[in-house]
Design a protein around this motif. Structure first.
Motif, PDB file in Angstrom:
ATOM      1  N   GLY A  76       0.939  -1.219   0.057  1.00  0.00           N
ATOM      2  CA  GLY A  76       0.034   0.062  -0.019  1.00  0.00           C
ATOM      3  C   GLY A  76       0.786   1.182  -0.057  1.00  0.00           C
ATOM      4  N   GLY A  77       0.357   2.312   0.013  1.00  0.00           N
ATOM      5  CA  GLY A  77       0.923   3.602  -0.039  1.00  0.00           C
ATOM      6  C   GLY A  77       0.013   4.727   0.370  1.00  0.00           C
ATOM      7  N   ILE A  78       0.507   5.680   0.299  1.00  0.00           N
ATOM      8  CA  ILE A  78      -0.256   7.311   0.430  1.00  0.00           C
ATOM      9  C   ILE A  78       0.068   8.317  -0.171  1.00  0.00           C
ATOM     10  N   ILE A  79      -0.881   9.412  -0.408  1.00  0.00           N
ATOM     11  CA  ILE A  79      -0.689  10.309  -0.997  1.00  0.00           C
ATOM     12  C   ILE A  79      -0.938  11.587  -0.131  1.00  0.00           C
TER      13      ILE A  79
ATOM     14  N   ASN B 123       4.152   7.979  -1.742  1.00  0.00           N
ATOM     15  CA  ASN B 123       5.005   6.876  -1.559  1.00  0.00           C
ATOM     16  C   ASN B 123       4.792   5.621  -2.220  1.00  0.00           C
ATOM     17  N   PHE B 124       3.857   5.366  -3.295  1.00  0.00           N
ATOM     18  CA  PHE B 124       3.413   4.261  -3.844  1.00  0.00           C
ATOM     19  C   PHE B 124       4.785   3.720  -4.755  1.00  0.00           C
ATOM     20  N   ASN B 125       5.477   4.686  -5.277  1.00  0.00           N
ATOM     21  CA  ASN B 125       6.722   4.502  -6.241  1.00  0.00           C
ATOM     22  C   ASN B 125       5.999   4.538  -7.551  1.00  0.00           C
ATOM     23  N   HIS B 126       4.913   5.118  -7.925  1.00  0.00           N
ATOM     24  CA  HIS B 126       4.280   5.272  -9.134  1.00  0.00           C
ATOM     25  C   HIS B 126       5.074   6.190  -9.817  1.00  0.00           C
ATOM     26  N   ASP B 127       4.776   5.863 -11.352  1.00  0.00           N
ATOM     27  CA  ASP B 127       5.480   6.480 -12.326  1.00  0.00           C
ATOM     28  C   ASP B 127       4.757   7.832 -12.755  1.00  0.00           C
ATOM     29  N   THR B 128       3.272   7.744 -12.627  1.00  0.00           N
ATOM     30  CA  THR B 128       2.337   8.905 -13.278  1.00  0.00           C
ATOM     31  C   THR B 128       1.567   9.652 -12.148  1.00  0.00           C
ATOM     32  N   MET B 129       1.745  10.892 -12.055  1.00  0.00           N
ATOM     33  CA  MET B 129       0.930  11.648 -11.161  1.00  0.00           C
ATOM     34  C   MET B 129       0.377  12.960 -11.928  1.00  0.00           C
ATOM     35  N   TYR B 130      -0.821  13.136 -11.296  1.00  0.00           N
ATOM     36  CA  TYR B 130      -1.914  14.021 -11.887  1.00  0.00           C
ATOM     37  C   TYR B 130      -2.298  15.036 -10.897  1.00  0.00           C
ATOM     38  N   TRP B 131      -2.893  16.053 -11.461  1.00  0.00           N
ATOM     39  CA  TRP B 131      -3.614  17.370 -10.665  1.00  0.00           C
ATOM     40  C   TRP B 131      -4.698  17.446 -11.476  1.00  0.00           C
TER      41      TRP B 131
ATOM     42  N   LYS C  84      10.577  15.493  -8.622  1.00  0.00           N
ATOM     43  CA  LYS C  84      11.268  14.082  -8.481  1.00  0.00           C
ATOM     44  C   LYS C  84      10.075  12.942  -8.559  1.00  0.00           C
ATOM     45  N   LYS C  85      10.362  11.791  -8.589  1.00  0.00           N
ATOM     46  CA  LYS C  85       9.448  10.809  -8.801  1.00  0.00           C
ATOM     47  C   LYS C  85       8.303  10.857  -7.771  1.00  0.00           C
ATOM     48  N   SER C  86       8.617  11.191  -6.639  1.00  0.00           N
ATOM     49  CA  SER C  86       7.502  11.091  -5.613  1.00  0.00           C
ATOM     50  C   SER C  86       6.673  12.549  -5.408  1.00  0.00           C
ATOM     51  N   SER C  87       7.136  13.510  -6.000  1.00  0.00           N
ATOM     52  CA  SER C  87       6.579  14.727  -5.669  1.00  0.00           C
ATOM     53  C   SER C  87       6.072  15.519  -7.056  1.00  0.00           C
ATOM     54  N   PHE C  88       5.027  16.042  -7.024  1.00  0.00           N
ATOM     55  CA  PHE C  88       4.363  16.919  -8.093  1.00  0.00           C
ATOM     56  C   PHE C  88       3.661  18.194  -7.642  1.00  0.00           C
ATOM     57  N   SER C  89       4.016  19.420  -8.183  1.00  0.00           N
ATOM     58  CA  SER C  89       3.507  20.536  -7.651  1.00  0.00           C
ATOM     59  C   SER C  89       2.747  21.151  -8.471  1.00  0.00           C
ATOM     60  N   LEU C  90       1.729  22.154  -8.089  1.00  0.00           N
ATOM     61  CA  LEU C  90       1.035  22.823  -9.036  1.00  0.00           C
ATOM     62  C   LEU C  90       1.051  24.097  -8.685  1.00  0.00           C
ATOM     63  N   THR C  91       1.049  25.239  -9.410  1.00  0.00           N
ATOM     64  CA  THR C  91       1.208  26.582  -9.209  1.00  0.00           C
ATOM     65  C   THR C  91      -0.158  27.081  -9.898  1.00  0.00           C
ATOM     66  N   VAL C  92      -0.815  28.056  -9.229  1.00  0.00           N
ATOM     67  CA  VAL C  92      -1.747  28.797  -9.543  1.00  0.00           C
ATOM     68  C   VAL C  92      -1.113  29.956 -10.082  1.00  0.00           C
ATOM     69  N   THR C  93      -1.276  30.642 -11.011  1.00  0.00           N
ATOM     70  CA  THR C  93      -0.190  31.589 -11.495  1.00  0.00           C
ATOM     71  C   THR C  93      -0.592  33.034 -11.271  1.00  0.00           C
ATOM     72  N   SER C  94      -2.287  33.183 -11.071  1.00  0.00           N
ATOM     73  CA  SER C  94      -2.572  34.230 -10.822  1.00  0.00           C
ATOM     74  C   SER C  94      -3.905  34.098 -10.192  1.00  0.00           C
ATOM     75  N   ALA C  95      -4.309  34.334  -8.957  1.00  0.00           N
ATOM     76  CA  ALA C  95      -5.357  33.672  -8.405  1.00  0.00           C
ATOM     77  C   ALA C  95      -6.668  34.400  -8.770  1.00  0.00           C
TER      78      ALA C  95
END
Lengths: 113, 109
Positions: free
Chosen positions: A1-4, A26-34, A70-81
C-alpha cells in the motif's frame, strides 16, 4: 500500500497572488496528476506527468503551471488567483499511464478573497 | 456534450434497501473506476474495472464496453454508504480519465 499527502489542506489567497500546492506519494508510481473539482461537479484534469521530468497539459491547464521535481513529488502553481475562486485541488498517482488505477490524495481547498 | 453521464444525480434510500447507479459513456473506454467521496472530500477507490463484473461485499459493479456503460449495485444499503459516488472512464485513445458529475446518495434510517 501507499499514501498520497497534499499540503496545505486549506489555502486562502488574494486576487492576483501566485499560489503553490504540493503533493507527495510513496507508492513509487511513475505517473502523477492534478485535478480541479468545483462544487457539485466531477474532477477535471489540469496537468499530469507520465514520469519524472515529464509534464503534460490536461483539459484545464490555462492559469496553472506544474513541476515534477522528483518521482515522488508533483507541484501545482496557480499563476494568478482569481477573485471569488473556490475549488478543491486533488492530486493522484498511478503505476503507469493509459488507464491504470488512480489513487487520490485528500485534496487542498482553495479560497480566493 | 457530456462524455460521461451519471444517473441519477441524487438518490435517497431507506436503510436495508437495494439500488443501482449508472454511468453512460460517449467515449471509447478501456477501463472504468468507481469512487466514493466522503463529506471531507476524500476519494475512496471502490472498483477498477476492465470489461466484466467485480463484487466486493455489498457492492457489485459491471463494465459493458460494447454498450458503453457501467453500473454500481448497492445491496442492503447502510448509513455509512452515504456520500457522492463518481464513475470515471479512461479514454482508449488518450488514456485520460474523464469523470461524471456524481450521484449524491443519502441513506436514511
Amino acid at each position: 500500500g501507499g499514501i498520497i499527502t497534499q499540503t496545505p489542506k486549506f489555502l486562502i489567497g488574494q486576487e492576483g497572488q501566485k499560489l503553490t500546492l504540493k503533493c507527495q506519494q510513496n507508492f513509487n508510481h511513475d505517473t502523477m496528476y492534478w485535478y480541479r473539482q468545483d462544487s457539485g461537479k466531477g474532477l477535471r484534469l489540469i496537468y499530469y506527468s507520465i514520469t519524472e521530468n515529464d509534464l503534460q497539459k490536461g483539459d484545464l491547464s490555462e492559469g496553472y503551471d506544474a513541476s515534477r521535481e522528483k518521482k515522488s513529488s508533483f507541484s501545482l502553481t496557480v499563476t494568478s488567483a482569481q477573485k471569488n475562486e473556490m475549488a478543491v485541488f486533488l492530486c493522484a498517482s498511478s503505476m503507469d499511464w493509459g488507464g491504470d488505477e488512480q489513487y487520490f490524495g485528500p485534496g487542498t481547498r482553495l479560497t480566493v478573497l | 456534450g457530456d462524455q460521461v453521464k451519471q444517473s441519477p444525480s441524487a438518490l435517497s434510500l431507506q436503510e436495508g434497501t437495494n439500488s443501482a447507479l449508472r454511468c453512460n459513456f460517449s467515449i471509447a473506454t478501456t477501463t472504468v473506476q468507481w469512487f466514493l467521496q466522503n463529506p471531507r472530500g476524500s476519494l475512496m477507490n471502490l472498483f477498477y474495472l476492465v470489461p466484466g463484473t467485480k463484487e466486493n461485499g455489498r457492492l457489485k459493479s459491471t463494465f459493458n464496453s460494447k454498450e458503453s456503460y457501467s453500473t454500481l449495485h448497492i445491496r442492503d444499503a447502510q448509513l455509512e454508504d452515504s456520500g457522492t459516488y463518481f464513475c470515471a472512464a479512461a479514454n482508449t485513445n488518450t488514456g485520460k480519465l474523464t469523470f461524471g458529475d456524481g450521484t449524491v446518495l443519502t441513506v436514511k434510517p
